[in-house]
Every structure is written in structure tokens, then in C-alpha cells.
Design an enzyme around this catalytic site. Structure first.
Site, PDB file in Angstrom:
ATOM      1  N   GLU A  93       0.845  -1.196   0.000  1.00  0.00           N
ATOM      2  CA  GLU A  93       0.000   0.000   0.000  1.00  0.00           C
ATOM      3  C   GLU A  93       0.886   1.255   0.000  1.00  0.00           C
ATOM      4  OE1 GLU A  93      -2.932   0.626  -0.519  1.00  0.00           O
ATOM      5  OE2 GLU A  93      -3.414   2.564   0.400  1.00  0.00           O
ATOM      6  N   TYR A  94       1.947   1.210   0.817  1.00  0.00           N
ATOM      7  CA  TYR A  94       2.881   2.341   0.862  1.00  0.00           C
ATOM      8  C   TYR A  94       3.471   2.577  -0.535  1.00  0.00           C
ATOM      9  CZ  TYR A  94       6.759   5.332   2.177  1.00  0.00           C
ATOM     10  OH  TYR A  94       7.637   6.383   2.253  1.00  0.00           O
ATOM     11  N   LYS A 146      28.653  11.026  24.234  1.00  0.00           N
ATOM     12  CA  LYS A 146      29.262  11.722  23.104  1.00  0.00           C
ATOM     13  C   LYS A 146      29.240  10.745  21.937  1.00  0.00           C
ATOM     14  CE  LYS A 146      33.120  14.679  21.879  1.00  0.00           C
ATOM     15  NZ  LYS A 146      33.462  14.216  20.540  1.00  0.00           N
ATOM     16  N   CYS A 198      35.441 -26.133  -2.094  1.00  0.00           N
ATOM     17  CA  CYS A 198      35.189 -26.980  -3.279  1.00  0.00           C
ATOM     18  C   CYS A 198      36.460 -27.380  -4.019  1.00  0.00           C
ATOM     19  CB  CYS A 198      34.255 -26.255  -4.242  1.00  0.00           C
ATOM     20  SG  CYS A 198      35.045 -24.844  -5.046  1.00  0.00           S
ATOM     21  N   CYS A 244      36.843 -17.563  -4.647  1.00  0.00           N
ATOM     22  CA  CYS A 244      36.569 -18.789  -5.369  1.00  0.00           C
ATOM     23  C   CYS A 244      35.547 -18.411  -6.419  1.00  0.00           C
ATOM     24  CB  CYS A 244      35.985 -19.830  -4.418  1.00  0.00           C
ATOM     25  SG  CYS A 244      35.239 -21.196  -5.313  1.00  0.00           S
TER      26      CYS A 244
HETATM   27  S1  IVH Z   1      27.389  19.341  22.584  1.00  0.00           S
HETATM   28  C1  IVH Z   1      29.477  23.780  21.363  1.00  0.00           C
HETATM   29  N1  IVH Z   1      26.766  16.829  22.771  1.00  0.00           N
HETATM   30  O1  IVH Z   1      31.435  16.428  19.597  1.00  0.00           O
HETATM   31  C2  IVH Z   1      29.611  22.319  21.261  1.00  0.00           C
HETATM   32  N2  IVH Z   1      28.403  17.439  21.174  1.00  0.00           N
HETATM   33  O2  IVH Z   1      34.101  17.469  20.101  1.00  0.00           O
HETATM   34  C3  IVH Z   1      28.559  21.605  22.064  1.00  0.00           C
HETATM   35  N3  IVH Z   1      29.252  15.551  19.851  1.00  0.00           N
HETATM   36  O3  IVH Z   1      31.172  19.256  17.558  1.00  0.00           O
HETATM   37  C4  IVH Z   1      28.538  20.208  21.655  1.00  0.00           C
HETATM   38  N4  IVH Z   1      28.011  14.011  20.803  1.00  0.00           N
HETATM   39  O4  IVH Z   1      29.572  17.329  17.031  1.00  0.00           O
HETATM   40  C5  IVH Z   1      27.536  17.729  22.143  1.00  0.00           C
HETATM   41  N5  IVH Z   1      26.083  14.645  23.033  1.00  0.00           N
HETATM   42  C6  IVH Z   1      26.830  15.540  22.412  1.00  0.00           C
HETATM   43  C7  IVH Z   1      27.721  15.182  21.398  1.00  0.00           C
HETATM   44  C8  IVH Z   1      28.499  16.161  20.797  1.00  0.00           C
HETATM   45  C9  IVH Z   1      28.930  14.258  19.884  1.00  0.00           C
HETATM   46  C10 IVH Z   1      30.236  16.169  18.942  1.00  0.00           C
HETATM   47  C11 IVH Z   1      29.767  17.492  18.400  1.00  0.00           C
HETATM   48  C12 IVH Z   1      30.886  18.453  18.657  1.00  0.00           C
HETATM   49  C13 IVH Z   1      32.017  17.547  18.978  1.00  0.00           C
HETATM   50  C14 IVH Z   1      32.975  18.246  19.903  1.00  0.00           C
END
Ligand code: IVH
Length: 713
Positions: free
Chosen positions: A33-34, A113, A410, A425
Site C-alpha cells: 500500500e505504501y 558523546k 570446493c 573462489c
Molecule cells: S554538545 C558547542 N553533545 O562532539 C559544542 N556534542 O568534540 C557543544 N558531539 O562538535 C557540543 N556528541 O559534534 C555535544 N552529546 C553531544 C555530542 C556532541 C557528539 C560532537 C559534536 C561536537 C564535537 C565536539
């Protein structure tokens, strides 16, 4: 005009279904459908180019490739963030916050991060306007086309502020990354070292179709420029993200003392291995926006945030052996068999060594002590050898000689094509490849055998009814009808019905389509169906243009000349290409068929496996005929208006560029990617960029769509 409403309706409806499917995992409509709604929208958009909208759901599958990324200024600079490597440094950071704010306890957040690529999304009046990479922090690359292919990201927002810049990370989830690398290993291509490289590599692609096929995802972690919305804290921002269903980074800890920050960092270190994507640290941020303002920025980073970096965990262990895996497409992958060690949350006993080149580059030998880590915290990999611990008798490893140049499954000879890193192979009948070979052989673009998908192929091989594609032609309705298939899963995915029989009806249909394949399927389909490395659909079609029937191929002078072309190049450096070859030049062989494909084809027919296939085919009385035999292209396209003319296409036209390519080719012309003195016309839409400048400087005529129309009629 008439279609405005229907187009708007379909766009809204498809957007809603995307959301239900990708975000809520609760689809309301079937795939069929999609697809129906999607095609209806595609057709209407094609017929009404003036109603084009880059944020239409149809744009997610990727439009025409770009010539280059355009650069754009960030609304606010995209800064970096200070790294902290030890608890003591976290304590100092916390003290600086206390001093800056004259407060004892400070509301903070701690969150993962994400190990990805920073991206800024700018929504204006509720629609994605553009997306930028970080670039140098002031200007970034406009990667809007690529970002639009990320299915979990909304392209339109309801009741949105006039301006909303969302910053976050584009990354490749672990599972998708593992599958992508597996596929690349199977295809004999270089694998990506970690999900981050895979993400960077993907985003650099100018072709959004490539990007659409890669499993990218986005998580928001910060607010950029905004107008028309009031926010006081990070929590307000996160609420806004939730309202617009923009995926948010998680988990988030709310803390306000140093002890709590350190505890959150430790907890995250345990949990982060289960997030499904790579993380390399914990980001600590001040919650309150007015406090952020008080603290301000240094020239390179905000004073209100910092990132604690987790050290990548590495362990030493013994490399006990190197074994070889035969992939489903015949790629031979060396695997390190290790003394089990615990790294980043799991026990690691095996790690791929990717290919022979990688083994040589790292000089890995059996008996070595090696350093193991998880690439991007996910895939176990051998980082390096500890040379000081190398036993005196450790021998360099050489895959082909260890295998005695034979496939471990083989025993057919193994080969490595020029320009590829993998040994493979190439035996079309290798049992390790039987399931893939049969599935491919039966595929829609190959011989289109009804009812023969992967699950049936698995059962055919398991039950020993077929060990190679050509065995299919000996199967009877009785053989097939009794085949037992796995139980079907019910809708909740949990309860299972009983095992099912393939059944007489489906058996009869399959036998019928095998008969059709035997008598009616043209040579091009058969050549593609054989799954010979480098012989894709287009190469198969070009081969079929040059040959009348399959039995002409093993001794084909064209294939042989083409395969020898590199030697010919050596002899006549000035005249390198097939266009200048004394015999090949008359055939005007197109770019889909080159020396590597010809070498693979020749190797296949000369190999024992290839000989067996030819014998079997002749025993079965099968000799597929070409349905597009036309070795003299001039004769074939005689009378067509664009014969002998080469076009380059640029700029924004009323339809995607591939549509114009089709029109030009259907009229006997050729389309090339770059402008040179050999270009006859540049077809240019709006813009046109560097190609237009180059064409003008070379005196190549620049025409528009009307001009093309005039040439044709
Ligand atoms: S806050 C002003 N939160 O890490 C910068 N950054 O090394 C505030 N990054 O450029 C950043 N996870 O692209 C923030 N949970 C997170 C993050 C994060 C990855 C990256 C981001 C930044 C870089 C800095």
C-alpha cells in the site's frame, strides 16, 4: 493546478507513514500500500515539475548526483568542545563552573558523546531548508540532498517556529555498519575501519542514491540559531525535539554535584556498549541557558560544556591460528582465531583480518601476540602485533599458498582480480556459495523464477535437491511439491505456525518458469544470472549485443581482445583504449564492458567450473540466444538523429538527469560525465556551474531542453 491537492495529500500521508514506520515501529499500512501511494506521488510529481519540493517524501530515495558540494555560512559558529581525560580534570572543570557562576551546586546534564559527524539542520517555517557539515566551524558543506535520505529525520515540522537550527550527529548504527562491511567483504571491496569512517565516506558521496542505501541515522544534541520560540533550559529544547519527533540523544543524567557527575560518567561507561552506536565519551553541559550565557565562550569552545573521553580499551592476546571463511559470493576472508579476551563489554575470540593485503600491512603471523580493540567500540579488530613477543619461528602468512591456490570448500582454483583486494573462489558451483548462486540465478533481473527466493534456496540446498543453479533443471513437480519450508511467522512475530509444504501448485509454477528460462530467456539474462564477478546487468547486455548465443562466448575473439587490452596498452602507449584497438574499435563497446570484466569472463570459461557449466548446459540442450544482437552499432542505430554525438548534462532541468540520459541514448547519442574537446553539446539547465564555464571556454555549444528537442526532431 488540478493535482495540487492530491500531491499535498499524498506528501502528508506518506510523511505520516514514514514516521509510523521508522520512529514508532508501528506501521498502519502494508508495504504494498505504501509503495502504491509512493508511486502515485512520483507519477504526479513527474507530470507537474513546477510543484517540485525538495522535502517531498519522494526525495528520500535520492535524486540526481551533484557536481560538488556548495558551501554556506553557519548562522552561529559551530564550535569544538574541550576534552577531559581524567577524574581530576572533571573536578577542575566543575570548579571553573562554580567560580564562574558563584554557585555551589550547578544543574548539569551528562549524555553520550556520539562518535559520528557533526551536522546542523536548519528548518525555516517548518520545512528543512538545508543541512551543513561543520566544515571549519564558520562555513560548512551543504549536504542537504544526503541528509534528506535519512528516513528517521522529519523533513517538515508542524506548528514550527520561524527558524530552528538543530545540531546533532550523523552516524551509522552498529548493526547497519556490520551488515554494510559484511556486504563489502562479500563484494571484494575494502571494508570501512569503523562506523565513523563509514559515515564520513558516505556523506562525502555526491550521489544521494549511494547515501540512501547506507544505514545512516541522526541524533540531536544541541540548539543552534532560533526565532519564534522561547527556551530557557536544555530540557525545554528536548521537549521541542520530542514535539517535532526529531530523534534525540539519550540517555541523559540530570546532576548537580561533582560526585554525581563522576557517577553518571561511570554509569554511562557501562550502558554505552548497549546503545547500538559508537560513543567515545560523556558530554557534560550546563542545563540553564542564562547560566550558559554568563559563562560564555573561549575562542574555540564554550565554557559551559566539556567532554570526558573514555580510553579505547585494548588487550593483548595470542593469535592461535588464521582460518579462512568462504563468503556467500566466494570471497575468501582470513579470520584471526584468538585466545579469548574480554574487551569493551564482550569476550572476543575471533576477529576478521579482512584480506591478504591487510595481513601484510600489519605483518600478522600465526603465534604472534596481538593487540585487540573494538573498532568504534563495536567490531573486534587486530590493531597491531607486539613484535617483542614474536616467537622466533613465526612465518609470514600467505593466503594463496596456505590454501594451495584452492578453495577450502570446493577445491576449485582461487583468483584475485586486478584492482581488488580479495581472493575469491569463482566456481559457480561451489557448495559454500550454492544458496547465493541459486537465489541470484532465480532473481527478478536474472531468470525470474517464480517462487524461488532465498528461503526456498536454503531448503533446496539443505535437502540436497540442488547444489548448484543448473541442478534446478532436473527437478520435478513431485521433488519440489514435497519440500518442507520453515514455519511462517504470525503477525506478532512470536507464535509460529507448523512447517509448511512448498506444495504442488507452487511447484508447478516454478517448473513452468524454469521451462520459460530454458527456452525463452535471452542471453543477457543468462549471462547476468551466472553471477560471474564483474558481469552485471549492463555488461551482460553489452556482451549479448556482441554475441548471438551463449556458445559463441567461450571462444569469442572480442572477449579475448578485450581481456588482453592491458597488454595492448603496454605496446602502444599513445593509443591506449578499446576505441583505438585495430579490431575492437568497430564494435564501439560501451563503458559497461571493460578489460576486467572480459578477463573474469574468460577465466570463468577456462576454469574447470566453467567447463562443467558448459557441458551441463549442452547436456540440458540449453543455448540461450541474444535478443539484442547488433555488433555493428552504426547499423543498429542508423537513422537515429543523435548518432555519433556526445552530450554532457548539467544544471537543474525539468526532470532528473537520468531521464535526459535515456532520451539522448534512445536517439542514438552518448552521455559522458565530463566536458572535453570531444563533447559535442552541453545540455544545461538552470545553474550549470563549472561544466558550463568549461564548455564555454572550449567552444562546446551549450543547449537547453528546447535545443535538445530541436536536435531530435
Ligand atoms: S554538545 C558547542 N553533545 O562532539 C559544542 N556534542 O568534540 C557543544 N558531539 O562538535 C557540543 N556528541 O559534534 C555535544 N552529546 C553531544 C555530542 C556532541 C557528539 C560532537 C559534536 C561536537 C564535537 C565536539
Amino acid at each position: 493546478m488540478l493535482f495540487d491537492n492530491r500531491i499535498a495529500e499524498l506528501r502528508a500521508e506518506l510523511t505520516r507513514h514514514n514516521q509510523l514506520y521508522y520512529q514508532d515501529a508501528a506501521p498502519e499500512v502494508s508495504d504494498a500500500e505504501y509503495d502504491r501511494l509512493f508511486r502515485e506521488l512520483e507519477d504526479l510529481e513527474k507530470a507537474n515539475p513546477d510543484l517540485y519540493d525538495p522535502n517531498s517524501p519522494t526525495q528520500r530515495v535520492g535524486g540526481a548526483p551533484l557536481d560538488a558540494f556548495e558551501q554556506r555560512e553557519h548562522l552561529l559558529p559551530m564550535l569544538s568542545i574541550d576534552d577531559l581525560f581524567a577524574d581530576g580534570e572533571v573536578a577542575e572543570f566543575f570548579k571553573r563552573l562554580q567560580k564562574g557562576l558563584s554557585l555551589e551546586s550547578i544543574p548539569l546534564t551528562v549524555e553520550p558523546k556520539i562518535d559520528g559527524v557533526a551536522c546542523s539542520l536548519v528548518y525555516r517555517d517548518g520545512a528543512l531548508d538545508y543541512a551543513l557539515t561543520r566544515g571549519d566551524g564558520t562555513r560548512g558543506d551543504d549536504i542537504s540532498q544526503n541528509v534528506r535520505t535519512i528516513q528517521s529525520l522529519p523533513l517538515t515540522l508542524e506548528n514550527a517556529p520561524t527558524l530552528l537550527e538543530v545540531r546533532g550527529e550523523i552516524f551509522m548504527p552498529s548493526e547497519g555498519f556490520a551488515k554494510l562491511n559484511e556486504q563489502r567483504e562479500e563484494d571484494g571491496l575494502d571494508t570501512f575501519a569503523n562506523p565513523r569512517n563509514a559515515t564520513t565516506g558516505t556523506l562525502k558521496s555526491l550521489d544521494p542514491k549511494v547515501v540512501a542505501n547506507r544505514p545512516l541515522a541522526f541524533l540531536a544534541h544541541g540548539i543552534g540559531a532560533h526565532e519564534g520560540t522561547e527556551m530557557e533550559t536544555e530540557d525545554d529544547f528536548r521537549k521541542l525535539l520530542e514535539q517535532f519527533q526529531i530523534p534525540r540523544n539519550s540517555p541523559v543524567w540530570h546532576v548537580s554535584t561533582l560526585e554525581e557527575v563522576l557517577a553518571a560518567i561511570r554509569e554511562l561507561d557501562v550502558q554505552r556498549h548497549d546503545l547500538g552506536h559508537g560513543t567515545d565519551g560523556a558530554v557534560i553541559k550546563v542545563l540553564d541557558f542564562s547560566q550558559r550565557e554568563t559563562l560564555g565562550f573561549t575562542s574555540r569552545a564554550p565554557r559551559w560544556a566539556a567532554a570526558f573521553k573514555y580510553p579505547p580499551e585494548q588487550k593483548e592476546t595470542l593469535l592461535k591460528d588464521i582460518t579462512i571463511q568462504v563468503g556467500r559470493t566466494g570471497v575468501l576472508t582470513p579470520v584471526a582465531e584468538l585466545d579469548p579476551v574480554f574487551v569493551s563489554g564482550t569476550t572476543v575470540a575471533r576477529a576478521t583480518l579482512h584480506n591478504q593485503e591487510e595481513i601484510e600491512r600489519k605483518d600478522v603471523r600465526i603465534g604472534d601476540t596481538v593487540v585487540v580493540e573494538k573498532a568504534g567500540e563495536i567490531i573486534p579488530s587486530v590493531v597491531q602485533v607486539v613484535l617483542a613477543k614474536r616467537p622466533a619461528d613465526a612465518q609470514p602468512y600467505d593466503l594463496p599458498s596456505v590454501l594451495n591456490h584452492q578453495c577450502p570448500s570446493c577445491k576449485a582454483p582461487i583468483e584475485k582480480a586486478d584492482g581488488f583486494v580479495a581472493w575469491r573462489c569463482v566456481n559457480f558451483e561451489c557448495p559454500a556459495q550454492a544458496v547465493t548462486a541459486i537465489t541470484h540465478f532465480a532473481g527478478r533481473k536474472a531468470l525470474d523464477l517464480d517462487g524461488l527466493g532465498e528461503s526456498v534456496a536454503i531448503k533446496l540446498v539443505e535437502s540436497k535437491l540442488a547444489s548448484s543453479p543448473l541442478d534446478l533443471f532436473s527437478l520435478t513437480v513431485e521433488d519440489l511439491g514435497g519440500l518442507m519450508l520453515d514455519p511462517a511467522k504470525s503477525a506478532d512475530g512470536l507464535t509460529k505456525s507448523k512447517e509448511r509444504r512448498f506444495g504442488a501448485k507452487r511447484a508447478a509454477t516454478l517448473v513452468n518458469s524454469l521451462e520459460r528460462a530454458r527456452h525463452e530467456m535471452p542471453l543477457s539474462r543468462w549471462l547476468f544470472a551466472m553471477g560471474i564477478s564483474q558481469i552485471g546487468e549492463s555488461a551482460a547486455r553489452e556482451l549479448a549485443r556482441l554475441h548471438e548465443k551463449l556458445s559463441d562466448l567461450p571462444d569469442s575473439p572480442i572477449v579475448s581482445d578485450l581481456a588482453d587490452l592491458p597488454d595492448f596498452e603496454e605496446l602502444q602507449k599513445s593509443k591506449r583504449k578499446k576505441e583505438h584497438h585495430p579490431r575492437l574499435k568497430d564494435y564501439k563497446i560501451d563503458d559497461n564492458l571493460g578489460p576486467v570484466a572480459a578477463q573474469n569472463l574468460r577465466a570463468f570459461f577456462q576454469s574447470e567450473a566453467g567447463q562443467t557449466v558448459l557441458t551441463k548446459l549442452s547436456e540440458l540442450g540449453i543455448d540461450p540466444q541474444s535478443d539484442n544482437y547488433a555488433p555493428d552499432p552504426e547499423a543498429a542505430s542508423e537513422g537515429l538523429p543523435l548518432v555519433g554525438k556526445t552530450f554532457v548534462i548539467t544544471g537543474t532541468l525539468s526532470q532528473p538527469r537520468p531521464e535526459f540520459k535515456k532520451i539522448i541514448e534512445a536517439n542514438g547519442g552518448k552521455v559522458s560525465g565530463s566536458v572535453s574537446s570531444k563533447t559535442d553539446y552541453l545540455l544545461s539547465g538552470e545553474g550549470g556551474g563549472s561544466k558550463k564555464t568549461k564548455a564555454e571556454s572550449l567552444g562546446v555549444p551549450v543547449i537547453d531542453e528546447e535545443g535538445l528537442q530541436a536536435l531530435i526532431s
